[in-house]
Design an enzyme around this catalytic site. Structure first.
Site, short mmCIF file in Angstrom:
data_model
loop_
_atom_site.label_atom_id
_atom_site.label_comp_id
_atom_site.label_asym_id
_atom_site.label_seq_id
_atom_site.Cartn_x
_atom_site.Cartn_y
_atom_site.Cartn_z
N LYS A 210 0.86 -1.18 0.06
CA LYS A 210 0.12 0.10 0.00
C LYS A 210 0.82 1.24 -0.05
O LYS A 210 0.56 2.24 -0.64
CB LYS A 210 -0.86 -0.11 1.30
CG LYS A 210 -1.43 1.10 1.36
CD LYS A 210 -2.57 1.52 0.50
CE LYS A 210 -3.05 3.09 0.67
NZ LYS A 210 -4.19 3.22 -0.24
N CYS A 264 -3.83 10.84 1.49
CA CYS A 264 -2.91 9.59 1.05
C CYS A 264 -1.61 9.83 0.55
O CYS A 264 -0.46 9.57 1.29
CB CYS A 264 -3.82 8.74 0.04
SG CYS A 264 -5.31 8.71 0.76
N1 SAJ Z 1 -1.50 14.93 -8.77
C1 SAJ Z 1 -0.77 15.72 -9.43
N2 SAJ Z 1 -0.13 15.40 -10.61
C2 SAJ Z 1 -0.79 13.92 -11.19
C3 SAJ Z 1 -1.54 13.47 -10.41
C4 SAJ Z 1 -2.06 13.77 -9.16
O1 SAJ Z 1 -0.19 16.87 -9.02
O2 SAJ Z 1 -0.30 13.59 -12.36
C5 SAJ Z 1 -2.16 15.42 -7.34
C6 SAJ Z 1 -3.45 15.76 -7.38
O3 SAJ Z 1 -3.83 16.80 -7.95
C7 SAJ Z 1 -3.68 15.58 -5.93
C8 SAJ Z 1 -2.82 14.50 -5.37
O4 SAJ Z 1 -1.95 14.32 -6.68
O5 SAJ Z 1 -3.49 17.00 -5.16
C9 SAJ Z 1 -3.52 13.39 -5.31
O6 SAJ Z 1 -4.29 12.85 -6.05
P1 SAJ Z 1 -4.57 11.32 -6.97
O7 SAJ Z 1 -5.71 11.42 -7.71
O8 SAJ Z 1 -3.18 10.85 -7.59
O9 SAJ Z 1 -4.75 10.50 -5.54
P2 SAJ Z 1 -5.82 10.46 -4.21
O10 SAJ Z 1 -5.05 10.99 -3.16
O11 SAJ Z 1 -7.33 10.97 -4.71
O12 SAJ Z 1 -5.72 8.76 -4.14
C10 SAJ Z 1 -4.74 7.99 -3.87
C11 SAJ Z 1 -4.88 6.86 -4.96
N3 SAJ Z 1 -3.64 6.10 -4.89
C12 SAJ Z 1 -2.99 5.91 -6.23
O13 SAJ Z 1 -3.44 6.29 -7.62
C13 SAJ Z 1 -1.61 5.05 -6.35
C14 SAJ Z 1 -5.82 5.95 -4.46
O14 SAJ Z 1 -5.91 4.75 -5.36
C15 SAJ Z 1 -5.55 5.44 -3.10
O15 SAJ Z 1 -6.67 4.58 -2.36
C16 SAJ Z 1 -5.79 6.78 -2.11
O16 SAJ Z 1 -4.55 7.47 -2.53
C17 SAJ Z 1 -5.55 6.26 -0.64
O17 SAJ Z 1 -6.59 6.24 0.01
O18 SAJ Z 1 -4.25 5.90 -0.19
#
Ligand code: SAJ
Length: 412
Positions: A210, A264
Site C-alpha cells: 500500500k 494519502c
Molecule cells: N496529482 C498531481 N499530478 C498528477 C496526479 C495527481 O499533481 O499527475 C495530485 C492531485 O492534484 C492531488 C494529489 O496528487 O493533489 C493526489 O491525487 P490522486 O488522484 O493521485 O490520488 P488520491 O490521493 O485521490 O488517491 C490515492 C490513490 N492512489 C494511487 O493512485 C496510487 C488511490 O488509489 C488510493 O486508494 C488513495 O490515494 C488512498 O486512499 O491511499
C-alpha cells in the site's frame, strides 16, 4: 460468515459496509462519531461520494446495515480508521489501538480481524499484540500460528475518491494474513463482493505494498513538478514538453501541479521514511519537492504582482484535485490563504464545487463566481483543473497575467 462489523465509517469503511450489506451479509458499522452513526441509521451519508447514499439507504432500509457507537459480537471485524502522522512525520497508530481495544472484549473463538487502514510495516503484528494482551483467554496467530482462535490479516484499500463504488468491486486486493489460514479466511470474506483478484501474501508485504503504491505516485509527481520548475527557468512549456516525451513508448510522465494534496499520497511515503530513514532518500526528496511546490507558485504570483499597480488575484479552484469538493490538505487552499494574507482585499477565490468559504479562508479572501472574479482580476491563478475552468471562454483571460499551474489553458 454471516455478521460483519466495520470499525470506522469513513470514506473507506462506509462504502465497504454498504458493499457487504448489498451482498447479503448483516453489517454493523461502528463509529465514535454520533452524528455519523445517526445519519447512517437514517439512510443518509455524512461524506461525499457519488453513488454511495443510494447504496447505504437500500442497505439500511433492508435491515442489513446498522450503525452504532458500541462494538458488538460479529464473525469478522474490519478496521478502517485514520492513521495520521505526528508533527515529526512519525506514524500515529492511536486510532488503530483504540479500535482494537474496543473490539477486544467482544472477540470470540473463530473470529477474523482485518486491518484496512494504511499503516506502517509491522502495524498488523502490533494490533495482534494489543488484542492478545487484552484477551489472554484466546490464542492469536503470533503464539498459535494456523491453529489460533482469532485470525488476523492486513488488507489495504486502494480506491480512488470519486470512484470508490466501482473500484471497491473491480480492483484487485492484496491480502496479507499473519498465517496462511488467516489469509485464506480474509480472501474468502472479500470475495463476497470483490470481482478483482484477491492476491495472498504476508502482512508485512501487504502493508508495504500500500505504501509503495502511493509513494510511486508521489515520486513520479515530484519528477513532473521538478521538471515544471526547470522548464519554466529555461522558457519551455512543460505541458508541451511532457506531451512530446510521453510519445515515447516507455515514458509516461505525470502532470505537474501546485503541490500534492489529499490524505494519502502526501502522507503514506512518510511511513516508509520513518521505517528506513537512512535508505529512503528518493522517497524523502520527492516529499520535499512536492511540499515546496506551493512556495514556488506563491513566488511566481508575487513576481507578477510586483509589475501591476493594483493587483487583484483570482484563484481558480480550491479542492485538492479536479471535480471534487474536498478542500482538506489542498495546496490550492494553502496558496490562496497565503495570498489573502499578503494581499488583503485583493484576492478572490473561485470554487464551483462549494457554496461558501469557511474559516480561515473566509477571513482573508473574497468568494465569487468565475465570471465575476475574472471581470475584476488582473492576475489569474489556475490551481485546480475543474471542468468549469477547462471549458472557460479563453477571451475572458485576454489582457490578464495568467499563471496556470495545471496546464488547463494550454491547448495544443
Ligand atoms: N496529482 C498531481 N499530478 C498528477 C496526479 C495527481 O499533481 O499527475 C495530485 C492531485 O492534484 C492531488 C494529489 O496528487 O493533489 C493526489 O491525487 P490522486 O488522484 O493521485 O490520488 P488520491 O490521493 O485521490 O488517491 C490515492 C490513490 N492512489 C494511487 O493512485 C496510487 C488511490 O488509489 C488510493 O486508494 C488513495 O490515494 C488512498 O486512499 O491511499
Amino acid at each position: 460468515m454471516k455478521k460483519i462489523s466495520i470499525i470506522g465509517l469513513g470514506y473507506i469503511g462506509l462504502p465497504t459496509a454498504a458493499a457487504f450489506a448489498s451482498h447479503g451479509l448483516t453489517v454493523v458499522g461502528v463509529d465514535v462519531n454520533q452524528h455519523a452513526v445517526d445519519t447512517i441509521n437514517r439512510g443518509k451519508i455524512h461524506i461525499v461520494e457519488p453513488g454511495l447514499e443510494t447504496r447505504v439507504k437500500e442497505a439500511v432500509h433492508a435491515g442489513r446495515l446498522r450503525a452504532t457507537t458500541t462494538p458488538e459480537a460479529a464473525d469478522a471485524f474490519l478496521i478502517a480508521v485514520p492513521t495520521p502522522f505526528k508533527d515529526d512525520h512519525v506514524p500515529d497508530l492511536k486510532y488503530v489501538e483504540a479500535a482494537s481495544l474496543s473490539i477486544a472484549s467482544v472477540l470470540k473463538r473463530g473470529d477474523l480481524v482485518v486491518l484496512e487502514s494504511t499503516s506502517p510495516v509491522g502495524a498488523t503484528e502490533q494490533m495482534a499484540a494489543w488484542l492478545a494482551q487484552a484477551r489472554p483467554d484466546l490464542t492469536f496467530p503470533q503464539q498459535a500460528g494456523d491453529d489460533s482462535d482469532v485470525r488476523i490479516a492486513y488488507c489495504p484499500e486502494r480506491v480512488l475518491p470519486g470512484h470508490v463504488i466501482r473500484e471497491l468491486i473491480e480492483n484487485d486486493r492484496v491480502i496479507g494474513g499473519m498465517t496462511t489460514n488467516c489469509s485464506e479466511q480474509a480472501a474468502k470474506l472479500y470475495k463476497t463482493f470483490v470481482r478483482g483478484e484477491c492476491v495472498i501474501t504476508d502482512a508485512r508485504t501487504a502493508e508495504m505494498c500500500k505504501l509503495t503504491e502511493n509513494s510511486f505516485r508521489d515520486v513520479n509527481i515530484a519528477f513532473a513538478n521538478e521538471l515544471s520548475i526547470i522548464a519554466d527557468k529555461l522558457d519551455i512549456n512543460v505541458w508541451e514538453l511532457i506531451g512530446l516525451a510521453n510519445r515515447h513508448p516507455r515514458v509516461n510522465v505525470l502532470q505537474p501541479g501546485p503541490g500534492v494534496g489529499g490524505h494519502c499520497i502526501a502522507v503514506d511515503p512518510w511511513f516508509i521514511v520513518d521505517s528506513a530513514p537512512d535508505d529512503a532518500r528518493l522517497i524523502r526528496a520527492a516529499r520535499a519537492i512536492n511540499d515546496s511546490k506551493p512556495v514556488w507558485v506563491l513566488d511566481k504570483v508575487e513576481k507578477a504582482a510586483r509589475g501591476i499597480k493594483n493587483p487583484v488575484i483570482a484563484c481558480l479552484g480550491l479542492a485538492f484535485k479536479a471535480n471534487i469538493d474536498d478542500l482538506r490538505e489542498s495546496p490550492a487552499v494553502e496558496i490562496t490563504h497565503a495570498l489573502g494574507v499578503k494581499y488583503p482585499m485583493q484576492v478572490i477565490a473561485v470554487e464551483p464545487n462549494i457554496s461558501e468559504l469557511t474559516e480561515p479562508l473566509r477571513d482573508v479572501v473574497d468568494f465569487k463566481s468565475v465570471e465575476k472574479a475574472l471581470k475584476e482580476a488582473n492576475i489569474v491563478l489556475l490551481l485546480v483543473g475543474h471542468r468549469e475552468f477547462v471549458d472557460l471562454d479563453m477571451s475572458l483571460l485576454e489582457g490578464k497575467t495568467v499563471i496556470d499551474t495545471r496546464g488547463v489553458f494550454y491547448k495544443p
